[in-house]
Design a protein around this motif. Structure first.
Motif, PDB file in Angstrom:
ATOM      1  N   HIS A   1      76.964 103.440  69.673  1.00  0.00           N
ATOM      2  CA  HIS A   1      76.646 102.380  68.713  1.00  0.00           C
ATOM      3  C   HIS A   1      77.341 102.546  67.367  1.00  0.00           C
ATOM      4  N   SER A   2      78.093 103.626  67.175  1.00  0.00           N
ATOM      5  CA  SER A   2      78.568 103.878  65.822  1.00  0.00           C
ATOM      6  C   SER A   2      79.445 102.757  65.310  1.00  0.00           C
ATOM      7  N   LYS A   3      80.151 102.076  66.170  1.00  0.00           N
ATOM      8  CA  LYS A   3      81.086 101.061  65.684  1.00  0.00           C
ATOM      9  C   LYS A   3      80.655  99.640  66.007  1.00  0.00           C
ATOM     10  N   THR A   4      79.566  99.492  66.689  1.00  0.00           N
ATOM     11  CA  THR A   4      79.115  98.153  67.048  1.00  0.00           C
ATOM     12  C   THR A   4      78.367  97.553  65.878  1.00  0.00           C
ATOM     13  N   ASN A   5      78.661  96.310  65.587  1.00  0.00           N
ATOM     14  CA  ASN A   5      77.972  95.611  64.501  1.00  0.00           C
ATOM     15  C   ASN A   5      76.603  95.158  64.974  1.00  0.00           C
ATOM     16  N   PRO A   6      75.544  95.753  64.411  1.00  0.00           N
ATOM     17  CA  PRO A   6      74.199  95.350  64.836  1.00  0.00           C
ATOM     18  C   PRO A   6      73.703  94.140  64.070  1.00  0.00           C
ATOM     19  N   GLY A   7      74.502  93.601  63.175  1.00  0.00           N
ATOM     20  CA  GLY A   7      74.058  92.486  62.329  1.00  0.00           C
ATOM     21  C   GLY A   7      73.226  93.008  61.166  1.00  0.00           C
ATOM     22  N   ASN A   8      73.072  92.175  60.162  1.00  0.00           N
ATOM     23  CA  ASN A   8      72.272  92.551  59.006  1.00  0.00           C
ATOM     24  C   ASN A   8      70.796  92.266  59.246  1.00  0.00           C
ATOM     25  N   TYR A   9      69.955  93.143  58.669  1.00  0.00           N
ATOM     26  CA  TYR A   9      68.512  92.924  58.670  1.00  0.00           C
ATOM     27  C   TYR A   9      68.095  92.469  57.274  1.00  0.00           C
ATOM     28  N   PHE A  10      66.841  92.059  57.158  1.00  0.00           N
ATOM     29  CA  PHE A  10      66.386  91.517  55.878  1.00  0.00           C
ATOM     30  C   PHE A  10      66.659  92.488  54.731  1.00  0.00           C
ATOM     31  N   GLU A  11      66.486  93.791  54.982  1.00  0.00           N
ATOM     32  CA  GLU A  11      66.687  94.774  53.913  1.00  0.00           C
ATOM     33  C   GLU A  11      68.139  94.837  53.442  1.00  0.00           C
ATOM     34  N   ASP A  12      69.063  94.340  54.260  1.00  0.00           N
ATOM     35  CA  ASP A  12      70.488  94.463  53.929  1.00  0.00           C
ATOM     36  C   ASP A  12      70.969  93.393  52.950  1.00  0.00           C
ATOM     37  N   PHE A  13      70.146  92.404  52.709  1.00  0.00           N
ATOM     38  CA  PHE A  13      70.569  91.302  51.834  1.00  0.00           C
ATOM     39  C   PHE A  13      70.061  91.521  50.413  1.00  0.00           C
ATOM     40  N   HIS A  14      70.857  91.144  49.424  1.00  0.00           N
ATOM     41  CA  HIS A  14      70.377  91.127  48.048  1.00  0.00           C
ATOM     42  C   HIS A  14      70.910  89.881  47.341  1.00  0.00           C
ATOM     43  N   LEU A  15      70.219  89.491  46.319  1.00  0.00           N
ATOM     44  CA  LEU A  15      70.552  88.243  45.630  1.00  0.00           C
ATOM     45  C   LEU A  15      71.982  88.301  45.083  1.00  0.00           C
ATOM     46  N   ASP A  16      72.688  87.199  45.208  1.00  0.00           N
ATOM     47  CA  ASP A  16      74.072  87.042  44.735  1.00  0.00           C
ATOM     48  C   ASP A  16      75.086  87.842  45.543  1.00  0.00           C
ATOM     49  N   GLN A  17      74.626  88.413  46.661  1.00  0.00           N
ATOM     50  CA  GLN A  17      75.553  89.126  47.546  1.00  0.00           C
ATOM     51  C   GLN A  17      76.585  88.140  48.110  1.00  0.00           C
ATOM     52  N   GLU A  18      77.842  88.560  48.116  1.00  0.00           N
ATOM     53  CA  GLU A  18      78.918  87.730  48.672  1.00  0.00           C
ATOM     54  C   GLU A  18      79.342  88.328  50.003  1.00  0.00           C
ATOM     55  N   ILE A  19      79.439  87.526  51.026  1.00  0.00           N
ATOM     56  CA  ILE A  19      79.814  88.014  52.350  1.00  0.00           C
ATOM     57  C   ILE A  19      81.019  87.222  52.846  1.00  0.00           C
ATOM     58  N   VAL A  20      82.090  87.949  53.162  1.00  0.00           N
ATOM     59  CA  VAL A  20      83.279  87.316  53.729  1.00  0.00           C
ATOM     60  C   VAL A  20      83.140  87.376  55.246  1.00  0.00           C
ATOM     61  N   HIS A  21      83.096  86.237  55.886  1.00  0.00           N
ATOM     62  CA  HIS A  21      82.922  86.221  57.342  1.00  0.00           C
ATOM     63  C   HIS A  21      84.265  86.434  58.037  1.00  0.00           C
ATOM     64  N   SER A  22      84.211  87.009  59.197  1.00  0.00           N
ATOM     65  CA  SER A  22      85.449  87.421  59.866  1.00  0.00           C
ATOM     66  C   SER A  22      86.050  86.290  60.695  1.00  0.00           C
ATOM     67  N   THR A  23      87.258  86.578  61.181  1.00  0.00           N
ATOM     68  CA  THR A  23      87.965  85.744  62.141  1.00  0.00           C
ATOM     69  C   THR A  23      88.269  84.339  61.628  1.00  0.00           C
ATOM     70  N   PRO A  24      89.316  84.236  60.805  1.00  0.00           N
ATOM     71  CA  PRO A  24      89.811  82.898  60.463  1.00  0.00           C
ATOM     72  C   PRO A  24      90.202  82.166  61.748  1.00  0.00           C
ATOM     73  N   ARG A  25      90.108  80.849  61.701  1.00  0.00           N
ATOM     74  CA  ARG A  25      90.326  80.088  62.939  1.00  0.00           C
ATOM     75  C   ARG A  25      91.253  78.901  62.704  1.00  0.00           C
ATOM     76  N   THR A  26      92.356  78.878  63.431  1.00  0.00           N
ATOM     77  CA  THR A  26      93.224  77.715  63.405  1.00  0.00           C
ATOM     78  C   THR A  26      92.696  76.719  64.422  1.00  0.00           C
ATOM     79  N   VAL A  27      92.280  75.570  63.938  1.00  0.00           N
ATOM     80  CA  VAL A  27      91.719  74.567  64.836  1.00  0.00           C
ATOM     81  C   VAL A  27      92.843  73.743  65.440  1.00  0.00           C
ATOM     82  N   THR A  28      92.622  73.251  66.650  1.00  0.00           N
ATOM     83  CA  THR A  28      93.696  72.575  67.380  1.00  0.00           C
ATOM     84  C   THR A  28      93.185  71.313  68.060  1.00  0.00           C
TER      85      THR A  28
END
Lengths: 359, 359, 359
Positions: free
Chosen positions: B6-33
């Motif tokens: 499990h060391s490298k698997t993303n388990p997702g964030n839990y409620f404790e992982d969020f804080h106010l004004d936190q900025e999250i860059v989501h992965s995988t840009p997508r070229t739509v076709t």
């Protein structure tokens, strides 16, 4: 010219139809499109960004967004089915699969195969055919080249009127050596940005023996694997004809093994997200058949780490990805002590991916 | 560097992982076709002509045929799932969703989210996370921007070793005001031809309080919603893993709520055919879960009519579209007198469309 | 302007709404794309190389890779459904269907219909409507033109307050004559290479009366035919609404007849691989309904061979392709001695394909 039934229908080749060094040109060249890639994402949920983002691909030195490696494999494999495995009993293995130049939307793929080995079964009912299949683009550049072997029915099962030929078994390497792995021309990973991929782990961060449970889990549907397998123009009856299959021992449509490979590869994003390119398949076995309703999960072990000649920006990881059905992967199910696959294992795939290095 | 599972698997964030004004860059840009748009039509049967005809789109001032608005929404939403809602219990609501510049085949979409509110449940097992998610194209132009809130599990459910933080709940508007609706640059509806659309009713012809039964009716299939949800690269386990779901209270795969939104929008063509663009989502609730085999129908009430600043050729209609399962819509099922949703209601969507005016 | 229910929903036309020579402009022009063609291959597994390989198509004189002929037919047919057959009881037949200029990705298709015949049933509950439907591209070039007739419900079934009109039945030819078949401009088959197609048989090799079992066999899935039928923007309720269908005599969703035509055409590749273009449909009948779970197979009889004016490189074959469900085709099931279709026959299609000649 007679009007007899079946005269023009291709019944596929039987074991007797193959001979050593035979060259077979497979039919129906195929221009691949953005439509194929969109369907691939819809079928497997792949998120490897090189195949999702033209911007990122071009920033790294590609001419455009390349199609998924396994999509290219399935397209070439599909072309070989009407000639090689229409009368197959089982697809036994793969070896020496090397991915060549990237494939872009608009490229036209063709495939040929050469018979490199033959071994009739002692029961004279079938035999193993070894072929090297090569897929090329419109410029005759190789896109994928691989060996597979498959057990094919004889036209006259049990016929022993001629003596059994001595087996001709090709020598195959266990693993594609690093020097034979193809790094796409122009690729430059010095500015690779893992944040775009959402995972920070690069080549240096993986250890031989490390095992990763990819979580996820996808339940298979007949409509999905049929659409996939037709997209690849793979014509094997077992995947499509419930009436026929209902009469056999499986009782239902068997899912193309490549469908499971693609699901497992897509799932491996969670833990191997920077393994941006499949460079080789060293070996592969479809350990058990899969059917609609089965839920697939996967885990991966790092088998080896390889540096690439003259490249400081990219390395290779040799991986074993194991897919299972209807069970979790937290205990890394694989083989028993006596070497037999554990219950639920469906795929044992030994392959090599490219991954950026820290620079 | 250990080889622990499990060391490298993303388990997702839990409620404790969020804080106010936190900025999250989501992965995988997508070229739509165009492949994505073709799949969208195959999945929902949408007939809004702006997204079907490049000719018509360009005649009205677009650069090319834009992708469906809700397809853009789902693509951006999907990117946020691995970071925001992988450990979600329920997707609670949407607000202030504004659609920006049109998205064309070839554009590359990225997404980020900012945490704008947090409210831990008094049982200390989970909490509500409010995020503003913004999708942009390759030129950093906003394509969609919206608030959603979602109940997320705590990593340590029940942990009360720290005092409960006071809730931080963002102030959200009930409806996107007309002045904030974005009319695509260059749009000119003075030559709009309703005959191409097959329906003569324009903005002037709709009355506040008017209700329209869209007829139609689509029965849901697992293979369809899975393909849709993977196309959006939405990774939420509940949609794909029957083995996992069979152990839970639902007993089967839950369909992504956005799939129902898209079906209802496509059905609304019959009666709202000239509502050519979704400009905003004011509010939305997934009232009940949907599953394979359910048959979806929809009806719409006109909530408001809005003029747009400096535009005589186009106006806005604020609509409530209600989707139901396994019942007809002729009696406009919605809420009981006590404010509870009636049986069979699955979606309550308050949104705004643009529609040509008589000129 | 009232807020009455249904006021803006298109209920479709009833028999009373049609009159002779009525012209109907169908809504929603459609720009076809590579995404549509990719989906078509995924849905039917078609391997006709002209529609798979841009290289081959351009080598033979096409401007690009043309879309499948039957995909064009379904797109145009789909446009006509909301106006012609939303209240249909049965689609009775086709005639005089001629395929025109090739359709390429990027073309925008529109459709119109003209009422050419009307015959009210003696029970006054419904009537047969004959329409000629014409699909054109953005340059107003005809892409397909055909007659179909369909039994449509009356708005006031049983109303006999007016006398029964005398039937107006159009004169229709049994077969599209060779002189009316359209060979695409620029087509030159002098360098046609059957090896690319994987089958050596050309026009000269087929004999009138010859019958070919195509083998293959595809089991139908609800998710597949729904995606196909939505891709064609065909809105007929019977294909999508299980809740509605469960109350009727069929008890389940009826599959669009065109889905079976496309499956049979794709299967005919095995034995007719060089029949590169459908040039005409002379007649067609959907003999029995098809449903999810049915397995379709097909066989073909050569009805006629036609030379084409001024062409030595290409000829025409008039074919009857018969599709059956849940039975094999080795005995060429068709009609009993008394002219009734045998059990399991679902499609009787009389059509004409173009095929290269030996040069």
């Amino acid at each position: 010219m007679t009007a007899s039934p079946h005269s023009k229908t291709n019944p596929g080749n039987y074991f007797e139809d193959f001979h050593l060094d035979q060259e077979i040109v497979h039919s129906t060249p195929r221009t691949v499109t953005e439509g194929d890639q969109a369907l691939y994402i819809a079928l497997y949920g792949s998120r490897f960004p090189l195949h999702c983002s033209a911007e990122m691909a071009m920033d790294l030195g590609y001419d455009d967004m390349p199609l998924e490696d396994m999509l290219v494999f399935h397209m070439v494999f599909g072309k070989s089915v009407p000639d090689i495995s229409l009368n197959a009993i089982a697809n036994l293995g793969y070896a020496e699969c090397v991915f060549g130049v990237p494939v872009y939307a608009g490229d036209t793929l063709r495939a040929t195969s050469r018979v490199i080995g033959l071994k009739e079964n002692s029961n004279r009912k079938a035999g193993v055919v070894y072929v090297r299949t090569t897929g090329v683009n419109q410029d005759d550049e190789v896109v994928v080249d691989y060996v597979r072997w498959v057990m094919v029915r004889k036209r006259h099962p049990g016929d022993d009127s001629t003596p059994l030929n001595p087996p001709e078994i090709p020598e195959l390497t266990d693993v594609v050596p690093a020097a034979d792995l193809i790094v796409p021309d122009g690729l430059d990973l010095n500015d690779y940005d893992p944040e775009l991929v959402g995972q920070e782990h690069l080549w240096e961060d993986y250890a031989v023996g490390e095992r990763i449970d990819h979580h996820g889990g996808m339940t298979l549907e007949d409509a999905e694997h049929q659409m996939a397998t037709r997209l690849y123009q793979n014509t094997a009856k077992v995947h499509f004809n419930h009436m026929f299959q209902a009469q056999g021992p499986m009782g239902r449509r068997l899912i193309y093994g490549g469908h499971i490979i693609s699901l497992a590869r897509a799932m491996s994003f969670n833990g191997m997200a920077n393994g941006f390119r499949v460079a080789a398949i060293n070996a592969g076995a479809h350990v058990n058949g899969c059917f609609a309703g089965d839920t697939i999960q996967a885990w991966t072990e790092v088998l080896d780490k390889m540096e690439l000649p003259d490249r400081a920006d990219v390395g290779a990881l040799r991986l074993r990805t194991v897919a299972v059905k209807d069970r979790e992967c937290g205990d890394f199910p694989y083989k028993d002590e006596d070497g037999r696959y554990q219950d639920g294992v469906v795929l044992d795939l030994d392959y090599t991916v490219l991954m950026p290095r820290r620079v």
